[in-house]
Every structure is written in structure tokens, then in C-alpha cells.
Write a protein that holds these residues in place. Sequence first.
Motif, PDB file in Angstrom:
ATOM      1  N   ARG A 301      62.428  57.336  40.106  1.00 13.67           N
ATOM      2  CA  ARG A 301      62.935  56.019  39.712  1.00 13.67           C
ATOM      3  C   ARG A 301      63.123  55.952  38.190  1.00 13.67           C
ATOM      4  N   ALA A 302      62.129  56.478  37.450  1.00 14.03           N
ATOM      5  CA  ALA A 302      62.225  56.436  35.983  1.00 14.03           C
ATOM      6  C   ALA A 302      63.408  57.289  35.494  1.00 14.03           C
ATOM      7  N   ASN A 303      63.590  58.450  36.105  1.00  8.85           N
ATOM      8  CA  ASN A 303      64.727  59.301  35.717  1.00  8.85           C
ATOM      9  C   ASN A 303      66.051  58.610  36.027  1.00  8.85           C
ATOM     10  N   ALA A 304      66.105  57.983  37.208  1.00  7.15           N
ATOM     11  CA  ALA A 304      67.341  57.281  37.605  1.00  7.15           C
ATOM     12  C   ALA A 304      67.633  56.148  36.630  1.00  7.15           C
ATOM     13  N   GLN A 305      66.579  55.475  36.192  1.00  5.28           N
ATOM     14  CA  GLN A 305      66.761  54.360  35.254  1.00  5.28           C
ATOM     15  C   GLN A 305      67.341  54.875  33.939  1.00  5.28           C
TER      16      GLN A 305
END
Length: 425
Positions: A301-305
Motif C-alpha cells: 500500500r505504501a509503495n502504491a501510494q
Amino acid sequence: MSDLHALFLPCPRGLEAMLVAEMQQLGSATLQVGDAVASGVPARGTLDDVMRLNLHSHIASRVLLCLGRAPVTQADEVYRLALKLPWGRWFKPTQTLRVDVTAERIPAERAPSQKAVWPATARSGRDSPARSGGFLDSLHFTALRAKDGVCDHFRARGEERPSVDREQPDVRVQLHLTASDALLYLDTSGEALFKRGWRTEHGEAPLKENLAAGLLMLSGWTPDAVLFDPLCGAGTLAVEAAQMACNIAPGLGRSFGFERLQGFDRGVWIGLRQAASAARRAPPAAIIAADIDPRMVQLTRANAQRAGVEGAIRFQQADVMDAVPPVQLAPGQVGHIVTNPPYAERIEAKGREAEDFLPRLGDVLKQRFVGWHAALLLADLQADKALRLKPARRHVVYNGPIECRLFTFILVAGRPPRKAEAAPA
Ligand SMILES: C[S@@+](CC[C@H](N)C(=O)[O-])C[C@H]1O[C@@H](n2cnc3c(N)ncnc32)[C@H](O)[C@@H]1O
């Protein structure tokens, strides 16, 4: 800038044909794409093409611009080649420099008959160093002589010598040694292109971003189709897929080496970036990333953000053995599973059925994902046997130095599981 320059785009082994196709799809009237060689594609193109390739290539590791080539048998000849090349056209002696070296692997049986054979003392980049034999200069020493040649080129013009900065150089030069020749390249990318800028943390055994992009292309997935990675780790496949689905150029979030070189047209670069930003669209189909480990789901999720695609991905924490199709496919629609399961020498399977991981994963696929296509990257070259599935294709790809297969499967309703195939618990 309409002059054509000799270029070389290294890429992960096994993705060369995909890189050729991607370069052709750029639609540049000036870019001449050559025939792929192992680990890369030669080309001729303008400096505008260099900028386009850096911004848009999902698969290339770098865009190298060849300044010179000569037959060499010893490091001093590399020095003399470097000394005479027109470095001053590209950068100022006040800029810092770093020289890296790569060398082609020479089969052991051929080595004694080669004129120049480079000992395996240093490596970075496109290929492994060649084997030792007869020639005493090390790769490190040869790279140092190349660096001396570049620096002395400026001194011979009455200018100062550029200083070396291995951490954050303004300019990167790459020396490549074949069995007989030295080639000197300006690295127009700077940091390798798989460093898109969004993956500041990663999980265990992450895929490089350009390998993940190539696997997606090899799998047959297209950006308008559903994608599911049930073993997502840091989410490299899902984030790369989401960027493609949203038409986000892979280089939009980073800077490039050419921005510090002379001769590149800043106005053209701003225009290319603006056009790429304007091309962004909503994702046409669902992308789902799942992992048994909640920390991995959080990381994805953090990478996607950071990659600007958090809204394009659905995140799930789940055991793959419990997986069911995460979306109902419309008639005629195909869903794609593209994934990189844990494999023995790098990372262990987890969950209650980790013991018999591949056979059980095979059962999950054939029993619950009828109508889907699946592509699995595995280092076990016989993994299709353990999965008990007949692959449609086996693509040879390298995950760094590890030879792998991307097995692709078309999951159709058919024969019932064989006796030996245990039903899921
Ligand atoms: C090789 S890694 C995937 C790496 C990923 N492609 C990346 O680039 O970061 C395999 C992942 O499978 C996950 N995993 C292992 N067993 C699992 C299971 N039973 N169900 C779901 N995920 C599992 C691990 O937590 C790990 O993140």
C-alpha cells in the motif's frame, strides 16, 4: 537535435524481445531499433529519443550512449581510447565523475584463444565479468585507466581534472569490454531505470521493477484486463501493472543523468514530461494484491501510494490457499494471475499448507480459477511438475543471476483432479 547516436539499452536477460517491441511502440520516427543481443538492445537515435526512452521504457535498465569503441588488449589502450573521446562536448570538468565497468562472459573453453580476456575482479551492470586467462590487468584497474583517460582529456585542454564521486556523481561513464574491444558509454540514465523512485522499502526477495514489468508483458496481461497477485510481497507486480493501467510513464517520478549533461534540450524535456503527465487515465480494470503477511500488505500500500496508484489497487491480507477469484469476470473477459511465489533458496512459503506449497497452489488454480490465465515466476525449472499443471509457455528469464522460468497456464474446466492431487483442506 537530429544527429543520430549509437545507443545500447541493457535489460534483464529474457526480456530482450519485449524491450524491442516496447522501443518500436514508442512511435519515434528517428529511433532505429537494432536486433536484440543477450541482455540488451542496440539502437540509433537522437537525444530526444534518449529522453523518450528514459522516460517511457518499462524494461530497459539504462540508456547508454556510445562515444567510442576500439580493439584493446591491455588497459593502456583503454586509457588512450578514453583520452581522445570528446568528453568536453557532454560535461564540464567541474562536474563529478564515476566510471563503471562491465565485461562479457567468455566460455572457459574459448578463453585461451581470445586476444584479451578480462579477469573476474569487478562487475556492475549488464553482464558478468569474463574469465581470467593470460591478461593481467584487472577490471578495476582497467576502469581506473578509463577514468584517467577521461580526466587527462580535460587536462590536455588546459582545464582541471574532474573529481570522482562514487556516491552521487554528476556524470556516469560505463566501460564495456568484449573479448576483443572496449566500448565507452555515457550513461544517460544516472540511477538504473528500475529505480523508479517509489520503492523506498522492500520485502524479502523483491523483483526489480523492470523485471516485474517484463513479466507482466510476457504473461499476456494487458492494461485493460483484471490482474491478481496473491503473493504480492512489496507489490512490485501490482504497482507496475497499476502504472501501466493508469498510463503513468515509469520515469515520471525521478530524475535522469542526461539532465546534468550538455546538449539535451530542456524545453523538449519539459514538453515530454507534460505530455506524459497529461496521458494519465483511470485504470480500466481491477488490480488486486494480496499477501499472507500483513506487513507486506502495508508495504504494498505504501509503495502504491508513493507511485500514485493507491486508488488503482485493492489490497487483501490472505493465505493464497484460501484464494478465490477476487472479481466476477464478465462473459468473454479473462482474468490474469501474475505472481512470484516463494522459492526455496530465497524465501520460504508461509501459511498452514506451506509444506506442499506448489502442488496445493496448483490445485487452487485449477479448481477455483477456471477461465483465468496464470503466470508464475519460479526458479525451479521443473516447477510445472510440482504444480501438476501443463504450461502453455515456459519463458526463460533471469532474476538477477538466477535462471528462472515464467510458466504460463490457461486454466480451463476439464478433467477432474488425479488421485494423487489432494483436495484443499
Ligand atoms: C518472493 S515473495 C514476492 C515478492 C514480490 N514479487 C516483490 O517483488 O516484492 C513471496 C511472497 O509470498 C508471501 N507468501 C508466502 N506464503 C504465502 C501464502 N501462503 N499466502 C500468501 N502469501 C504468501 C510472502 O509473505 C512473500 O511476501
